[in-house]
Every structure is written in structure tokens, then in C-alpha cells.
Design a protein around this motif. Sequence first.
Motif, PDB file in Angstrom:
ATOM      1  N   TRP A 176      -8.113   2.765  -0.638  1.00  0.00           N
ATOM      2  CA  TRP A 176      -8.444   1.372  -0.922  1.00  0.00           C
ATOM      3  C   TRP A 176      -9.623   0.966  -0.031  1.00  0.00           C
ATOM      4  O   TRP A 176      -9.567   1.134   1.189  1.00  0.00           O
ATOM      5  CB  TRP A 176      -7.290   0.426  -0.605  1.00  0.00           C
ATOM      6  CG  TRP A 176      -6.027   0.646  -1.376  1.00  0.00           C
ATOM      7  CD1 TRP A 176      -5.622   0.006  -2.519  1.00  0.00           C
ATOM      8  CD2 TRP A 176      -4.949   1.537  -1.017  1.00  0.00           C
ATOM      9  NE1 TRP A 176      -4.383   0.447  -2.901  1.00  0.00           N
ATOM     10  CE2 TRP A 176      -3.942   1.388  -2.006  1.00  0.00           C
ATOM     11  CE3 TRP A 176      -4.741   2.435   0.033  1.00  0.00           C
ATOM     12  CZ2 TRP A 176      -2.748   2.105  -1.966  1.00  0.00           C
ATOM     13  CZ3 TRP A 176      -3.568   3.157   0.072  1.00  0.00           C
ATOM     14  CH2 TRP A 176      -2.579   2.988  -0.927  1.00  0.00           C
ATOM     15  N   ARG A 178      -4.075   8.058  -2.080  1.00  0.00           N
ATOM     16  CA  ARG A 178      -4.697   6.823  -2.570  1.00  0.00           C
ATOM     17  C   ARG A 178      -5.661   6.276  -1.531  1.00  0.00           C
ATOM     18  O   ARG A 178      -5.404   6.361  -0.328  1.00  0.00           O
ATOM     19  CB  ARG A 178      -3.619   5.792  -2.885  1.00  0.00           C
ATOM     20  CG  ARG A 178      -4.131   4.497  -3.501  1.00  0.00           C
ATOM     21  CD  ARG A 178      -4.642   4.690  -4.912  1.00  0.00           C
ATOM     22  NE  ARG A 178      -5.282   3.472  -5.402  1.00  0.00           N
ATOM     23  CZ  ARG A 178      -4.639   2.478  -6.023  1.00  0.00           C
ATOM     24  NH1 ARG A 178      -3.332   2.563  -6.233  1.00  0.00           N
ATOM     25  NH2 ARG A 178      -5.299   1.416  -6.445  1.00  0.00           N
ATOM     26  N   TYR A 212       0.825  -1.197   0.000  1.00  0.00           N
ATOM     27  CA  TYR A 212       0.000   0.000   0.000  1.00  0.00           C
ATOM     28  C   TYR A 212       0.870   1.261   0.000  1.00  0.00           C
ATOM     29  O   TYR A 212       1.009   1.905  -1.029  1.00  0.00           O
ATOM     30  CB  TYR A 212      -0.948  -0.023   1.199  1.00  0.00           C
ATOM     31  CG  TYR A 212      -1.946  -1.151   1.132  1.00  0.00           C
ATOM     32  CD1 TYR A 212      -3.019  -1.105   0.242  1.00  0.00           C
ATOM     33  CD2 TYR A 212      -1.809  -2.279   1.935  1.00  0.00           C
ATOM     34  CE1 TYR A 212      -3.939  -2.145   0.158  1.00  0.00           C
ATOM     35  CE2 TYR A 212      -2.722  -3.329   1.857  1.00  0.00           C
ATOM     36  CZ  TYR A 212      -3.776  -3.253   0.971  1.00  0.00           C
ATOM     37  OH  TYR A 212      -4.671  -4.282   0.890  1.00  0.00           O
ATOM     38  N   GLY A 242      -5.857  10.310  -9.246  1.00  0.00           N
ATOM     39  CA  GLY A 242      -5.873   8.867  -9.063  1.00  0.00           C
ATOM     40  C   GLY A 242      -6.096   8.412  -7.636  1.00  0.00           C
ATOM     41  O   GLY A 242      -5.922   7.226  -7.341  1.00  0.00           O
ATOM     42  N   TRP A 243      -6.522   9.325  -6.765  1.00  0.00           N
ATOM     43  CA  TRP A 243      -6.613   8.983  -5.339  1.00  0.00           C
ATOM     44  C   TRP A 243      -7.643   7.885  -5.052  1.00  0.00           C
ATOM     45  O   TRP A 243      -7.483   7.131  -4.094  1.00  0.00           O
ATOM     46  CB  TRP A 243      -6.944  10.221  -4.512  1.00  0.00           C
ATOM     47  CG  TRP A 243      -8.362  10.731  -4.676  1.00  0.00           C
ATOM     48  CD1 TRP A 243      -8.847  11.549  -5.645  1.00  0.00           C
ATOM     49  CD2 TRP A 243      -9.473  10.442  -3.808  1.00  0.00           C
ATOM     50  NE1 TRP A 243     -10.173  11.801  -5.462  1.00  0.00           N
ATOM     51  CE2 TRP A 243     -10.588  11.140  -4.336  1.00  0.00           C
ATOM     52  CE3 TRP A 243      -9.644   9.682  -2.659  1.00  0.00           C
ATOM     53  CZ2 TRP A 243     -11.852  11.084  -3.738  1.00  0.00           C
ATOM     54  CZ3 TRP A 243     -10.900   9.631  -2.052  1.00  0.00           C
ATOM     55  CH2 TRP A 243     -11.980  10.323  -2.598  1.00  0.00           C
ATOM     56  N   ARG A 244      -8.660   7.773  -5.892  1.00  0.00           N
ATOM     57  CA  ARG A 244      -9.690   6.767  -5.632  1.00  0.00           C
ATOM     58  C   ARG A 244      -9.315   5.386  -6.148  1.00  0.00           C
ATOM     59  O   ARG A 244      -9.971   4.397  -5.838  1.00  0.00           O
ATOM     60  CB  ARG A 244     -11.026   7.210  -6.234  1.00  0.00           C
ATOM     61  CG  ARG A 244     -11.642   8.380  -5.487  1.00  0.00           C
ATOM     62  CD  ARG A 244     -12.984   8.783  -6.056  1.00  0.00           C
ATOM     63  NE  ARG A 244     -13.963   7.707  -5.991  1.00  0.00           N
ATOM     64  CZ  ARG A 244     -15.227   7.829  -6.389  1.00  0.00           C
ATOM     65  NH1 ARG A 244     -15.650   8.996  -6.898  1.00  0.00           N
ATOM     66  NH2 ARG A 244     -16.060   6.823  -6.297  1.00  0.00           N
ATOM     67  N   GLY A 245      -8.238   5.288  -6.923  1.00  0.00           N
ATOM     68  CA  GLY A 245      -7.762   3.996  -7.392  1.00  0.00           C
ATOM     69  C   GLY A 245      -8.654   3.422  -8.489  1.00  0.00           C
ATOM     70  O   GLY A 245      -9.710   3.962  -8.827  1.00  0.00           O
ATOM     71  N   GLU A 246      -8.232   2.283  -9.000  1.00  0.00           N
ATOM     72  CA  GLU A 246      -8.989   1.635 -10.073  1.00  0.00           C
ATOM     73  C   GLU A 246     -10.284   1.045  -9.524  1.00  0.00           C
ATOM     74  O   GLU A 246     -10.310   0.463  -8.457  1.00  0.00           O
ATOM     75  CB  GLU A 246      -8.158   0.508 -10.711  1.00  0.00           C
ATOM     76  CG  GLU A 246      -6.920   1.017 -11.446  1.00  0.00           C
ATOM     77  CD  GLU A 246      -6.146  -0.096 -12.083  1.00  0.00           C
ATOM     78  OE1 GLU A 246      -6.669  -1.228 -12.092  1.00  0.00           O
ATOM     79  OE2 GLU A 246      -5.038   0.140 -12.570  1.00  0.00           O
TER      80      GLU A 246
END
Length: 399
Positions: A357, A355, A323, A393-397
Amino acid sequence: MTILLSNAEARRIFLARQGLSARPDRLLGKEGLLRLIHDIGFVQVDSIATVERAHHQILFSRNQTYRREHLTDLLEKDGELFENWTHDASIIPSAFFRYWKHRFRREDATIIERWRKWREPGFEAAFEETYQRIVSGGAVLSRELKADDHKSGGWWNWHPNKTALEYLWRTGKVAIARRENFQKVYDLVERVLPPHHHGEDVEHDAFVDWACRSALERLGFATHGEIAAFWDLISPDEAKAWVEAHRDELRPVLIEPSDGGKPRASHAFADFPACLGNVPEPPNRLRVLSPFDPLIRDRNRTERLFGYFYRIEVFVPEPKRQYGYYVFPLLEGDRLVGRIDMKADRKAGTLDVKRLWWEPKVRAAAGRLEKLEAELSRLAKFSGVEEVRYLDGWRGEGA
């Protein structure tokens, strides 16, 4: 009769015992802060301030009317809290100081042998000299005693007086009077703690009894190993012997793990669960926990109760991190629902979110994101920055 606790019941009991079930916006005050620390047992201290130092964030996550100046007063003026070791450096109620004398004696007998493995021969020669310097000259910082020709090199290359100060502190001969820029200021115990906390020595069996009872009270239910590990004051064998000797005061409980597997045998007091009263449902708001929060200190217990795997990756090389350097767990109600990587940029006045998760099966619903944003705004204000900045991109894929 053995009681079977569902996983949901077990989580809520533990959250309540760790101070995470009361309303986080209730007025705390200085006396309430002392009661909170007494009830959860201790608050770990750590130097990393990626967002906020661990002890401040641990307390803020439980009550968002917490004020740093109240903690400072209790530590540095009132002497109602002191710093020493549990499993790590921690802030502890001074009412427990007399029990720590047993730890001090144990450390006195073992610490020099451990340190001889990494210190140069003869380092003990500075102990008495350093102690007498404090007796006659008052409180000191380590740097005030450093020899001019000493070259710093990390914990393995402390100068002799630094080694002496740590020894004197770890063995209860001096205490931390205050901190200056997070550096310890050492003074005699009798100058730091008020007389009513010095107390008479506690006989060994009474000490073990207190260590086990007080740990079990704060855990709600536990194995003998978990009882011993809570304060790190006694050995697992001592805790096991205490359990055997007090069977008439205890009852067996089975704790359902988060994965629905085989229940884990534990111990609780005989009036369990009546002694718990009506266990409150924890607040449904989303809260950011410190990586050093006591709720997750026992990583194996965290996995069993919450199905949440967590490790601090500060010392993991960056390419091998799963992470990030310093990632914060997210608590929503009675579930650990995710983790977030962020850092306070004090020059820019922002809390930078790098980021996010979510845990498996946790949806990134709009309402959940709103709760997260509200909590991050509260944390930013507490940490002394003006706004939350969400990086690309903080929310991720898939978020």
C-alpha cells in the motif's frame, strides 16, 4: 525567542536523532553498534519473527553491515548491553544500568500489587527460593524450574518459579544472561554485568535530570509528556517539574505538523538549533522499518510529524484488520511512504510479499518500485532466505 520549525525540518531532526540519517552501508562493526544503540537509547525486543525479530530489523534498517553476532557478544560476553524494560522489553546500554535502579525500586513497590489481580494467592512464596536456586546453582531457564504437575496456560498461568523469575528480573535482582531459542536464561546481575557498570546509586534528582536530558537529546524537541514517555522511567509530572526548573537551559520551539495545522509547542535545549549542527539529509533509498521501530513508537508523534497513521493489528480479528497481521512501514528519505505485508517462508527459502500500500499522493513510480525491490532483496538476504517472491495481487488495486 521562540523558534518555528517547519515540518520538513522537524522530520529531519528526529530522523537524525534516531540514527536514520547516516549512510546505511557504512561499516559499523561491534563498537559502532554499541555507539548506535547508545545514541538512539534502546532497541525493543519482540518475539514475533514474521520476517526477522524486531531488534535485528531495527538495527539492520539503520545499518546494513550490522551483524547479529556483534549484538550477541555485547549482550552475552562483554556485558555492555542488558535487557530490561523501557515502555516494553528492550536492549539498553549497560552504562545506563545505574539509572534503572530507580525503576527497579518503583517496580518492587508496585508489581506485586498488580500481579495479585491475576495470580493465585501466595505466589510470592517462590521468590526467595528461586533467587537462592540461582545463587547456588547458577543460570536457569524458566522451564528448568517448572513443577511436574503444573499446566501451562499463558501469561496469566505462569508457574510459581516463572512468576518469581520475572519478578526478580523486573526488579533488578537477576538479569538475562543470554537467550536459548529466544527463551530467557536468568542469572545474578553481578555475574552478567561487569563491575564497572554496577556503579553507585544515583540520587533521585540527578536521576530525573538524566532521564529528561537524555530523552530530549534523543528526541531533539519534545513536550514534557514526550520526555517522560521516552524511557518510561519518570512520570509526566516529574518531567514537567524538570522543565519548569530548567527554563534557563531550554527554549520554546513550535513544530509545524504534517497537515499544516496549528504548530505544537515543545521544548529544546537553549542552543537549539546550533547544537544540532548541520542536520544531514537522510538517504533517499527506501527502507523497511520494524513495526516496533523507535521512530514510530509514539504513534501520535508519528502522525503529527509524518502524517502517517500506524497500528499493529496482531491482536485485531482478521475480518476487522485494515491492512494485515504484521505490516511493515516504508521509509523513503524523510517520508513514510507506504506499508507492506510480507512473511519469510523459511522452508521454501522465500520472502513472500503479500500486499503493498502506498500512502495517499505517493506515486507507484518505476524508480520507487526499483528501490523497494532492491531493499526487499537486501532484507531477504539478511533474513536468511534466497529470494523475494511476489504473490498474486501484491501491488493492490491501482498500483
